[in-house]
Write a protein that holds these residues in place. Structure first.
Motif, PDB file in Angstrom:
ATOM      1  N   ASP A  31      -9.745  13.075 -21.819  1.00 51.38           N
ATOM      2  CA  ASP A  31      -9.363  11.666 -21.890  1.00 51.38           C
ATOM      3  C   ASP A  31      -8.720  11.287 -20.560  1.00 51.38           C
ATOM      4  N   ILE A  32      -9.378  10.398 -19.813  1.00 54.15           N
ATOM      5  CA  ILE A  32      -8.858  10.006 -18.497  1.00 54.15           C
ATOM      6  C   ILE A  32      -8.035   8.730 -18.555  1.00 54.15           C
ATOM      7  N   SER A  33      -7.855   8.139 -19.743  1.00 52.54           N
ATOM      8  CA  SER A  33      -7.146   6.863 -19.841  1.00 52.54           C
ATOM      9  C   SER A  33      -5.678   6.980 -19.416  1.00 52.54           C
ATOM     10  N   VAL A  34      -4.985   8.017 -19.851  1.00 52.91           N
ATOM     11  CA  VAL A  34      -3.556   8.155 -19.523  1.00 52.91           C
ATOM     12  C   VAL A  34      -3.351   8.450 -18.036  1.00 52.91           C
ATOM     13  N   PRO A  35      -4.077   9.417 -17.436  1.00 50.57           N
ATOM     14  CA  PRO A  35      -3.893   9.603 -15.988  1.00 50.57           C
ATOM     15  C   PRO A  35      -4.242   8.347 -15.186  1.00 50.57           C
ATOM     16  N   LEU A  36      -5.255   7.626 -15.616  1.00 55.40           N
ATOM     17  CA  LEU A  36      -5.657   6.400 -14.932  1.00 55.40           C
ATOM     18  C   LEU A  36      -4.561   5.337 -15.041  1.00 55.40           C
ATOM     19  N   TYR A  37      -4.027   5.165 -16.236  1.00 51.34           N
ATOM     20  CA  TYR A  37      -2.947   4.215 -16.474  1.00 51.34           C
ATOM     21  C   TYR A  37      -1.714   4.569 -15.632  1.00 51.34           C
ATOM     22  N   GLU A  38      -1.374   5.863 -15.595  1.00 49.88           N
ATOM     23  CA  GLU A  38      -0.193   6.296 -14.847  1.00 49.88           C
ATOM     24  C   GLU A  38      -0.352   6.078 -13.351  1.00 49.88           C
ATOM     25  N   MET A  39      -1.530   6.372 -12.798  1.00 50.90           N
ATOM     26  CA  MET A  39      -1.694   6.194 -11.348  1.00 50.90           C
ATOM     27  C   MET A  39      -1.656   4.720 -10.956  1.00 50.90           C
ATOM     28  N   ILE A  40      -2.119   3.840 -11.826  1.00 50.00           N
ATOM     29  CA  ILE A  40      -2.043   2.405 -11.547  1.00 50.00           C
ATOM     30  C   ILE A  40      -0.597   1.932 -11.620  1.00 50.00           C
ATOM     31  N   ASN A  41       0.143   2.402 -12.622  1.00 48.45           N
ATOM     32  CA  ASN A  41       1.544   2.003 -12.754  1.00 48.45           C
ATOM     33  C   ASN A  41       2.407   2.513 -11.610  1.00 48.45           C
ATOM     34  N   VAL A  42       2.111   3.674 -11.086  1.00 47.98           N
ATOM     35  CA  VAL A  42       2.865   4.205  -9.959  1.00 47.98           C
ATOM     36  C   VAL A  42       2.618   3.361  -8.708  1.00 47.98           C
ATOM     37  N   ALA A  43       1.456   2.726  -8.623  1.00 50.15           N
ATOM     38  CA  ALA A  43       1.125   1.888  -7.470  1.00 50.15           C
ATOM     39  C   ALA A  43       1.869   0.552  -7.484  1.00 50.15           C
ATOM     40  N   VAL A  44       2.417   0.181  -8.638  1.00 53.82           N
ATOM     41  CA  VAL A  44       3.166  -1.077  -8.748  1.00 53.82           C
ATOM     42  C   VAL A  44       4.556  -0.869  -8.143  1.00 53.82           C
ATOM     43  N   PRO A  45       4.961  -1.749  -7.235  1.00 54.00           N
ATOM     44  CA  PRO A  45       6.280  -1.575  -6.618  1.00 54.00           C
ATOM     45  C   PRO A  45       7.404  -1.685  -7.650  1.00 54.00           C
ATOM     46  N   TYR A  46       8.495  -0.976  -7.380  1.00 55.06           N
ATOM     47  CA  TYR A  46       9.645  -0.999  -8.283  1.00 55.06           C
ATOM     48  C   TYR A  46      10.212  -2.410  -8.395  1.00 55.06           C
ATOM     49  N   ILE A  47      10.342  -3.091  -7.277  1.00 53.05           N
ATOM     50  CA  ILE A  47      10.772  -4.489  -7.268  1.00 53.05           C
ATOM     51  C   ILE A  47       9.532  -5.329  -6.992  1.00 53.05           C
ATOM     52  N   LYS A  48       9.137  -6.098  -7.981  1.00 52.27           N
ATOM     53  CA  LYS A  48       7.911  -6.897  -7.879  1.00 52.27           C
ATOM     54  C   LYS A  48       8.257  -8.260  -7.300  1.00 52.27           C
ATOM     55  N   ASN A  49       7.745  -8.528  -6.108  1.00 53.27           N
ATOM     56  CA  ASN A  49       8.081  -9.751  -5.394  1.00 53.27           C
ATOM     57  C   ASN A  49       6.794 -10.458  -4.997  1.00 53.27           C
ATOM     58  N   CYS A  50       6.635 -11.716  -5.407  1.00 54.27           N
ATOM     59  CA  CYS A  50       5.407 -12.456  -5.124  1.00 54.27           C
ATOM     60  C   CYS A  50       5.213 -12.706  -3.635  1.00 54.27           C
ATOM     61  N   GLU A  51       6.273 -12.620  -2.841  1.00 55.38           N
ATOM     62  CA  GLU A  51       6.151 -12.801  -1.402  1.00 55.38           C
ATOM     63  C   GLU A  51       5.446 -11.618  -0.743  1.00 55.38           C
ATOM     64  N   GLN A  52       5.439 -10.465  -1.413  1.00 53.25           N
ATOM     65  CA  GLN A  52       4.784  -9.273  -0.880  1.00 53.25           C
ATOM     66  C   GLN A  52       3.373  -9.109  -1.443  1.00 53.25           C
ATOM     67  N   ALA A  53       2.880 -10.071  -2.184  1.00 52.67           N
ATOM     68  CA  ALA A  53       1.599  -9.948  -2.874  1.00 52.67           C
ATOM     69  C   ALA A  53       0.421  -9.821  -1.921  1.00 52.67           C
ATOM     70  N   GLY A  54       0.584 -10.227  -0.688  1.00 55.33           N
ATOM     71  CA  GLY A  54      -0.507 -10.167   0.264  1.00 55.33           C
ATOM     72  C   GLY A  54      -0.782  -8.764   0.784  1.00 55.33           C
ATOM     73  N   ARG A  55       0.143  -7.834   0.563  1.00 55.45           N
ATOM     74  CA  ARG A  55      -0.076  -6.486   1.086  1.00 55.45           C
ATOM     75  C   ARG A  55      -0.873  -5.663   0.090  1.00 55.45           C
ATOM     76  N   THR A  56      -1.619  -4.699   0.583  1.00 56.90           N
ATOM     77  CA  THR A  56      -2.434  -3.832  -0.247  1.00 56.90           C
ATOM     78  C   THR A  56      -1.737  -2.495  -0.412  1.00 56.90           C
ATOM     79  N   VAL A  57      -1.717  -1.993  -1.646  1.00 56.29           N
ATOM     80  CA  VAL A  57      -1.119  -0.705  -1.927  1.00 56.29           C
ATOM     81  C   VAL A  57      -2.193   0.360  -1.784  1.00 56.29           C
ATOM     82  N   ILE A  58      -1.994   1.292  -0.851  1.00 48.72           N
ATOM     83  CA  ILE A  58      -2.953   2.375  -0.659  1.00 48.72           C
ATOM     84  C   ILE A  58      -2.194   3.685  -0.783  1.00 48.72           C
ATOM     85  N   ARG A  59      -2.628   4.526  -1.730  1.00 46.87           N
ATOM     86  CA  ARG A  59      -2.013   5.837  -1.925  1.00 46.87           C
ATOM     87  C   ARG A  59      -3.086   6.889  -1.755  1.00 46.87           C
ATOM     88  N   LYS A  60      -2.750   7.944  -1.070  1.00 49.16           N
ATOM     89  CA  LYS A  60      -3.692   9.079  -0.928  1.00 49.16           C
ATOM     90  C   LYS A  60      -3.014  10.356  -1.281  1.00 49.16           C
TER      91      LYS A  60
END
Length: 143
Positions: free
Chosen positions: A114-143
């Motif tokens: 089941d890949i749903s939980v690892p997929l959900y977790e990696m997307i949630n980790v990509a969300v910044p801790y402080i969500k600010n609409c002024e930073q919405a223009g930047r792209t989150v890239i994790r490797k």
């Protein structure tokens, strides 16, 4: 019907080598997780599964946007997501507990992963801790 059923990936019938899978994530995916920080989004997932004798290597490419609420002004804004992640799946005689987040252990009796939980977790980790609409223009890239 379980909205996450499509994320159960049967691997027993797959030949050794590389296999490609595609998924579309939308509001149904995020709503399937209780207390999800992300309520809606539109993401495309390209999954490359490399099956070997004793393990599988999963390479995820996730591109799209998720909708978040700004912590500053409370308005909803889209956050672009651009992820490249990998997950190692090892076959063992019995399920082993591992401290390594990059390794999943499966019993040799298992027929699907089941890949749903690892997929959900990696997307949630990509969300910044402080969500600010002024930073919405930047792209989150994790490797």
């Amino acid at each position: 019907m379980n909205p996450l059923k499509q994320f159960s990936l049967p691997f027993t019938g797959l030949k050794l080598g590389i296999h490609q899978f595609e998924y579309e994530l939308d509001d149904t995916f995020f709503n399937a997780f209780e207390y999800s920080l992300i309520k809606s989004g539109n993401l495309k997932v390209d999954l490359e599964l490399e099956k070997q004798e004793t393990m599988m290597l999963l390479k995820f490419k996730v591109i799209g946007t998720v909708n978040l609420d700004c912590d500053k002004c409370l308005s909803e804004f889209p956050l672009p997501i651009n992820l490249y992640e990998r997950q190692i799946v090892k076959f063992a005689e019995a399920e082993l507990e591992s401290d390594d987040d990059e390794i999943i252990s499966l019993s040799r009796k298992e027929t699907a992963i089941d890949i749903s939980v690892p997929l959900y977790e990696m997307i949630n980790v990509a969300v910044p801790y402080i969500k600010n609409c002024e930073q919405a223009g930047r792209t989150v890239i994790r490797k």
